[in-house]
Enzyme design. Structure first.
Site, PDB file in Angstrom:
ATOM      1  N   GLN A 117      29.100  28.373 -19.810  1.00  0.00           N
ATOM      2  CA  GLN A 117      27.927  27.868 -19.117  1.00  0.00           C
ATOM      3  C   GLN A 117      28.153  27.757 -17.604  1.00  0.00           C
ATOM      4  OE1 GLN A 117      26.883  23.704 -19.661  1.00  0.00           O
ATOM      5  NE2 GLN A 117      25.314  24.401 -21.079  1.00  0.00           N
ATOM      6  N   GLN A 160      19.434  22.791 -19.898  1.00  0.00           N
ATOM      7  CA  GLN A 160      19.928  24.150 -19.639  1.00  0.00           C
ATOM      8  C   GLN A 160      18.925  24.978 -18.818  1.00  0.00           C
ATOM      9  OE1 GLN A 160      22.849  25.484 -21.468  1.00  0.00           O
ATOM     10  NE2 GLN A 160      23.229  23.360 -22.031  1.00  0.00           N
ATOM     11  N   HIS A 210      21.325  13.952 -18.872  1.00  0.00           N
ATOM     12  CA  HIS A 210      21.819  15.254 -18.444  1.00  0.00           C
ATOM     13  C   HIS A 210      20.768  16.018 -17.662  1.00  0.00           C
ATOM     14  CE1 HIS A 210      25.037  14.544 -21.354  1.00  0.00           C
ATOM     15  NE2 HIS A 210      25.684  15.554 -20.814  1.00  0.00           N
ATOM     16  N   ALA A 242      16.467  21.459 -22.641  1.00  0.00           N
ATOM     17  CA  ALA A 242      15.844  21.017 -21.395  1.00  0.00           C
ATOM     18  C   ALA A 242      16.820  21.066 -20.231  1.00  0.00           C
ATOM     19  CB  ALA A 242      15.282  19.606 -21.566  1.00  0.00           C
ATOM     20  N   GLU A 263      24.985  11.393 -14.898  1.00  0.00           N
ATOM     21  CA  GLU A 263      25.746  11.518 -16.144  1.00  0.00           C
ATOM     22  C   GLU A 263      27.201  11.101 -15.927  1.00  0.00           C
ATOM     23  OE1 GLU A 263      28.573  14.160 -18.420  1.00  0.00           O
ATOM     24  OE2 GLU A 263      28.027  14.214 -16.308  1.00  0.00           O
ATOM     25  N   HIS A 303      18.323  19.311 -25.779  1.00  0.00           N
ATOM     26  CA  HIS A 303      19.484  20.023 -25.229  1.00  0.00           C
ATOM     27  C   HIS A 303      19.090  21.237 -24.407  1.00  0.00           C
ATOM     28  CE1 HIS A 303      21.887  17.290 -27.388  1.00  0.00           C
ATOM     29  NE2 HIS A 303      21.492  17.719 -28.590  1.00  0.00           N
TER      30      HIS A 303
END
Lengths: 537, 356
Positions: free
Chosen positions: B101, B295, B316, B293, B11, B291
């Site tokens: 996060q 995390q 990502h 996935a 990324e 999204h």
């Protein structure tokens, strides 16, 4: 590429004025506008640890909103609001004083903090004052300039940090200096003069020539280069687009008498006998250009009156015309006389002199510029190509010998550059090849020596009354006459008596002659009056 | 031994920096990140990244070398992660959720409970929104053991920021593995259009557009007028809660798709963007959205096992997997296989962490 602004240890402090126009706003839509003070603290690659915000009383409430917004978008930033009173935000002195007052009180701590002065907010006057204060290191900071965002108005835009100590500024400064050097060298006809005083004089003239349209008066002995300098000033003004008319040069000594007014101011056909056609005159010819009046002291009183009006109103009446003509020229005058003495003697108008001598520059003679003789010698050698048709050089022996003489006290350089020019021209012409040898130098120094030595009768009286410099600047033609006149004056009981003696032959032929007035006028041409001649203070 | 991470790989942006910090704390290993955001328009550590870096150092008593604004490389040596009260603020309306996060998982495994206050942006494009974390991610994390309670005290929108989120964490010593392999019937659908300091007309237009794009019942649509936000803001969020039997009896998974209001886009366009994302999710039939996935990779790696079906994996997600492979040790199991495979002829992909 932007490098990190942040040193490991030093905190970043921004000083700036609250922008009464750009920073203000209380509606939610303020977020859709560029607000320099808020947005400089919204940069992704700049963290402002403290913001010193200078706020005028009328903006107190708007500034409170900005402070609150900053807490939200820039929690890292401590905002300190300072009240400032700009009596007149568009007045330099008032703004400068206020900012200077602030920074003088401010406890700069360069060990722990680095400073950026945000120049985007405030009037242009404030911007310039910040610049001056920073450049003079009253503020030990770099300048911070922010740039509005492009398409998306909610973005914070970008910024530039300008270090006035660093290379970019140096480059500009160097360019400035180079430019200045170029103009100075231009004024000096490319001659690398070394005389400190002369070079300072040229710097001053450069400044005045570019900054001002006011008349310039060049004073100096015969041959000091007044005429050449006047032309150079004109060319400089023309190169800077400060004039777009021609350069008109008039030697007032050559326009004396009846034709003078007509030559200068023009005439209508039939204004007088011989005026067969209209004549525009030299003042008209100099419209939008530069008029150089050399030997101004020779100008008659009537012409002085007309000239004064032409300068003051940019209009004058040609002879025989009932219609005024306009001409807008910049005036340079030259003289080797003391015009003040001429004013005292009544031969020069005081009000005219007052108009002309706002910028008076005294050109030194060559004798006072010993160190400039060598570069001028090279210049004259270069110039001699026009008369000899070949490139001229000197053997090193010849050069040494010539300079040895030229810089000795023996060399009086009575006619200054005119003498030097003549000397070089003669040497170059007489040299068997393009190289001037010691033979030509020897011959020339002899010639100069005898020319300068040639005793003028009662030389001592001339020197006593006129001063050595002015006495030596006289042409031999004039010196002889004046010396005799002075001798008569010294021996006569009064001005009238002296006049009667000097003009006795005229008196026999005419019935009424004002001898005293005639003598007074004659003396005034040399800046003299009866008292001066008699040696009275 | 100092781990070296090439920040320009994968990324290549802020995510690799933040995930490296998280993994360094979980694995208990010092890390040297080089080429930070190389090739980006403004390379190096920016302000919001720096906040995450400092937050990581703070909760782990870590040591930082060269971590400053604009740095293209820096070193981070974590010590012991300890729970407690922390406050982190992000400037320039950067996402506070990304800072959360970074520290969330290590704090979920600390010995002490934590109470966090995060300030900054709560609804930023290119970052998980508060609603996504609260409705999608945290319920799944709860199934893995820790209790995380998050409360939105004030939303923060770009550009004004100033959002405030309070998070309470009851940690656990180990994470329980979960699987998300199937998606059953939709249990709940909701479309919420929120406006702060803007006309509610914008929200109504957005809901009208949602209705025509997704044909949802009127009863699913709601306008929310937010009080107390620092500046103007508008988001449309679409929530779809579906049954997921692989999570256990009565298990469900919620997907949140978000459209972000902005000056250059009409209300209808903002709504359509959210709808497009929701439609893609619905069409895939997979329980895990794009999204979510990325995390899930880290918690599953800590749990030592887990699997999920998802849409085509994003950059990502692949970067997360790649990073986990570098950071072995501590909370991250050695020799942990992670596979990402196309699931037969379906548009779904199967991600498996550890032995099944």
């Amino acid at each position: 590429m932007k490098t990190s602004l942040r040193d490991v240890d030093r905190a970043t402090v921004v000083l700036g004025l609250f922008g009464t126009r750009l920073d203000a706003g209380v509606e939610p839509t303020r977020w859709n506008r560029w607000r320099p003070t808020v947005d400089i603290c919204r940069q992704e690659d700049l963290i402002v640890d403290r913001l010193e915000l200078l706020v005028e009383p009328k903006s107190k409430r708007s500034a409170a909103v900005v402070k609150e917004d900053l807490e939200s978008v820039s929690p890292e930033t401590k905002v300190l609001v300072h009240g400032v009173e700009m009596a007149e935000p568009w007045d330099f002195e008032s703004v400068f004083d206020e900012l200077l007052g602030f920074v003088e009180e401010y406890p700069f701590d360069l060990e722990r903090e680095e400073y950026l002065v945000h120049i985007t907010t405030g009037t242009h006057v404030a911007q310039i004052c910040w610049f001056l204060l920073t450049e003079s290191r009253h503020v030990p900071a770099r300048l911070l300039q922010s740039v509005p965002p492009g398409r998306d108005p909610s973005k914070p835009g970008s910024y530039t940090v300008i270090d006035l100590d660093l290379s970019r500024y140096d480059r500009i400064a160097t360019r400035f200096d180079r430019e200045l050097d170029r103009t100075l060298s231009f004024l000096k006809s490319g001659i690398e003069t070394r005389n400190e005083k002369f070079n300072q004089l040229m710097e001053r003239i450069e400044l005045v020539a570019i900054q001002s349209r006011a008349p310039i008066l060049l004073q100096g002995p015969t041959g000091a280069g007044k005429s050449r300098l006047a032309r150079r000033i004109y060319e400089l003004k023309a190169a800077r687009h400060l004039v777009d008319g021609p350069f008109v040069e008039v030697n007032c000594a050559t326009v004396r008498g009846d034709g003078a007014a007509s030559a200068l101011f023009g005439h209508r056909r039939g204004a007088f006998t011989g005026a067969a056609t209209d004549r525009a005159g030299l003042l008209r010819a100099a419209d939008r250009g530069v008029l150089f009046l050399d030997e101004l002291g020779e100008l008659g009183l009537d012409e002085q009156t007309m000239l004064l009006r032409a300068i003051e109103e940019k209009r004058f009446l040609p002879l025989g015309s009932d219609q005024e003509v306009a001409s807008d020229f910049q005036l340079i005058t030259g003289t080797n006389r003391d015009l003040r003495a001429a004013v005292r003697a009544g031969t020069f108008r005081e009000d005219l002199l007052a108009r002309l001598d706002l910028w008076t520059f005294e050109l030194p003679g060559l004798r006072d510029r010993n160190e400039d003789i060598e570069p001028n010698l090279d210049y004259e050698l270069d110039q001699a190509v026009h008369t000899t048709g070949r490139k001229n050089t000197m053997t090193s022996e010849a050069r040494q010998s010539f300079l040895g003489f030229a810089t000795s006290p023996e060399a009086t350089w009575n006619a200054n550059f005119r003498d030097l020019n003549a000397a070089v021209t003669r040497m170059a012409t007489l040299a068997p090849s393009s190289r001037i040898t010691v033979d030509q130098v020897r011959e020339e120094t002899e010639r100069l020596r005898s020319a300068w030595r040639s005793p003028t009768p009662t030389n001592d009286l001339l020197i006593e009354i006129l001063g050595a410099e002015a006495a030596e600047a006289l042409d031999r033609f004039e010196a002889v006459q004046l010396a005799d006149v002075l001798k008569v004056c010294r021996n006569a009981p009064s001005l009238s008596a002296a006049g009667r003696e000097l003009f006795s032959e005229s008196r026999k032929r005419r019935t009424s002659v004002n001898d005293a007035d005639r003598l007074r006028k004659y003396l005034a041409r040399f800046g003299l009056d009866w008292n001066a001649v008699r040696g009275n203070p | 031994m100092m781990l070296r991470i090439d920040g320009s790989k994968g990324e290549g942006g802020g995510q690799i920096v933040r995930s490296s910090l998280t993994l360094a704390m979980l694995a208990g290993r010092p890390v040297h990140i080089r080429k930070v955001r190389a090739g980006r328009r403004k390379p190096g550590l920016l302000r919001q990244h720096l906040t995450a870096v400092r937050a990581a150092a703070e909760i782990s008593d870590g040591k930082l070398v060269d971590a400053r604004l604009g740095a293209s490389e820096f070193r981070f040596t974590p010590a012991r992660v300890h729970g407690g009260r922390y406050e982190f603020s992000v400037g320039s309306a950067g996402s506070a959720m990304l800072v959360l996060q970074t520290v969330l998982l290590p704090l979920c495994l600390a010995e002490e409970p934590s109470e966090l206050v995060l300030e900054g942006g709560t609804h930023n494009p290119w970052a998980p929104t508060f609603d996504f974390l609260q409705r999608t991610f945290l319920p799944l994390l709860a199934l893995m053991g820790p209790t995380v309670h998050a409360e939105l005290e004030r939303p923060g929108f770009y550009p004004a920021g100033g959002g405030r989120v309070r998070v309470e964490i009851e940690p656990v010593s180990e994470l329980v593995p979960i699987d998300l392999l199937d998606r059953g019937e939709a249990l709940e659908r909701r479309a919420v259009a929120s406006v702060a300091n803007l006309s509610p007309g914008i929200a109504r237009r957005e809901l009208k557009a949602v209705r025509s794009a997704l044909s949802w019942d009127e009863g699913c649509l709601r306008v929310e007028e937010i009080e107390g936000a620092r500046g103007p803001g508008n988001v449309v969020r679409l929530e779809i809660r579906s049954a997921c039997e692989s999570l256990g009896e009565g298990g469900s998974v919620t997907e949140v798709a978000t459209g972000f209001g902005r000056r250059s886009a009409t209300a209808e366009r903002v709504a359509r963007e959210a709808c497009a994302e929701a439609k893609e999710y619905l069409a895939s039939g997979a329980p895990v959205g794009v999204h979510l996935a990325d995390q899930l990779i880290l918690p599953m790696a800590v749990a030592g096992r887990g699997a999920f079906r998802t849409q085509a994996p994003s950059r990502h997600t692949l970067t997360q997997i790649d990073l986990v492979r570098h950071f072995r040790g501590g909370r991250v199991r050695d020799d942990l296989p992670i596979t990402v495979d196309r699931d037969g002829a379906t548009p779904q992909w199967l991600v498996q962490v550890g032995e099944t």
